[in-house]
Design a protein around this motif. Structure first.
Motif: not given
Ligand code: SF4
Length: 369
Positions: A297-326
């Motif tokens: 559960p997060g601060m808003d009560g909703k269930l999410r993946y662990q913070w570190s799991v989310r951080a990794k995939i966000y970071n990966h997607i962001k980097k992949t997009i910005h490598a093509i189109s900064p």
């Protein structure tokens, strides 16, 4: 792809036979039923329910709730303050993770007989809006904006209303490829046609009845060529085997179809749901694997993946997009301050700060076109 052809019943109130409703009651191959009052409607629903799926019925009702609002977001999370126009409730598709399933009493795809009231509210907002701010307004929060838009005509009307307002970016969001009826519109203003995107695995397993990824991207390409801005939403991001690579492939595909400069924004959000939704989803989709992962559960009560799991995939997607189109604008939906700092190095104190950041970025984006 499910289309209007999968609708078996159209139910309308005889006292609310507006032009909008009339567009539907001349449809052939569909049973048309009218009702006089809510008791009669309830009787009709109880008769149909055992045999006809909720997704095969369109019910017209007069919507008396909020037709126009700021997205309620999620408490203690940074949200983008998208404005929402409500045009209906439920849709043709059957996404495993769709939170609309939790509204147990709702049956049918509800459309509003009083769409003219929606247009009036939108016009009122436009008149009072600050011309120096870019507002994003969307219609796809509780339904799919384009699933049967060729019949409703709602998308075209929104474009007509907003096209001459240079501070408005109206977004029609979909999982379909139903855009041909919008391509010929001359004045498109800053309209954005938006697609929810996911890995082929997730689309196949969890977005039943919608277009596949290639169909969505082909439609987005046509839309971009005809002069629309385009947006993509990686939402919900769902973990499965090899998902880092699979999301990378989706990103590369996007940019093979759409020129960088046409993409107004890309959003990211990992799957999230209130705890009580879990039982509903498991009950409706017994083979789903979404809930096999660990959720907290997060601060808003909703269930999410662990913070570190989310951080990794966000970071990966962001980097992949910005490598093509900064320069592509990327934002996260319903994430906390710490995540914003970690992924984007941005420290927003509030949703309003993100809204200003977004607005300023869009001013630059539109200027460059
Ligand atoms: S497209 Fe949206 S509204 Fe329709 S079933 Fe999927 S999540 Fe729900």
């Amino acid at each position: 792809l499910k289309t209007i052809n999968s609708i078996k019943y159209i139910i309308y109130n005889t006292h609310e036979l507006t032009d909008f409703v009339k567009r539907f009651i001349t449809l052939t191959n569909t049973n048309i039923i009218s009702y006089e009052n809510s008791t009669e409607l309830e009787t009709i629903i109880q008769k149909l329910k055992p045999e006809i799926s909720s997704k095969e019925v369109i019910i017209f009702t007069k919507f008396k709730g909020r037709l126009f609002q700021v997205c309620p977001g999620s408490p203690k999370m940074i949200c983008c303050n998208l404005r929402l126009v409500n045009t209906g409730f439920n849709c043709l598709y059957n996404c495993t993770y769709c939170y609309l399933q939790s509204y147990l009493n709702s049956y049918g795809i509800q459309l509003f007989s009083n769409m003219d009231d929606v247009y009036k509210e939108l016009l009122l907002f436009l008149e009072g809006s600050d011309k120096k701010t870019i507002y994003r307004i969307g219609s796809g929060e509780f339904t799919d904006s384009l699933m049967i838009d060729e019949i409703t005509g709602v998308g075209k009307r929104f474009i007509e209303i907003t096209a001459n307002h240079h501070n408005i970016m109206f977004e029609l969001k979909t999982k379909s490829n139903q855009i041909n009826h919008l391509l010929h519109i001359k004045n498109k203003g800053n309209t954005v046609l938006g697609w929810s995107v996911n890995t082929p695995f997730n689309i196949k397993h969890y977005e039943s009845g919608s277009s596949d990824l290639t169909e969505r991207l082909q439609a987005a390409q046509l839309a971009a060529e005809s002069g629309y801005f385009i947006s993509f939403h990686f939402d919900p991001i769902i973990i499965h085997d090899n998902y880092f690579d699979e999301y990378s492939k989706v990103i590369h595909e996007i940019f093979s179809y759409i020129p960088k400069g046409k993409i107004a924004w890309i959003s990211l959000g990992t799957v999230r749901y209130p705890e009580q939704f879990l039982a509903v989803m498991k009950n409706n989709f017994v083979n789903e694997k979404i809930s096999d992962e660990e959720f907290l559960p997060g601060m808003d009560g909703k269930l999410r993946y662990q913070w570190s799991v989310r951080a990794k995939i966000y970071n990966h997607i962001k980097k992949t997009i910005h490598a093509i189109s900064p320069e592509t604008y990327i934002y996260m939906c319903m994430e906390d301050l710490r995540m914003w700092e970690y992924v984007f190095g941005l420290s927003f104190e509030s949703s309003e700060e993100l809204e200003i950041h977004f607005s300023n970025s869009m001013k630059n984006f539109i200027k460059k076109i």
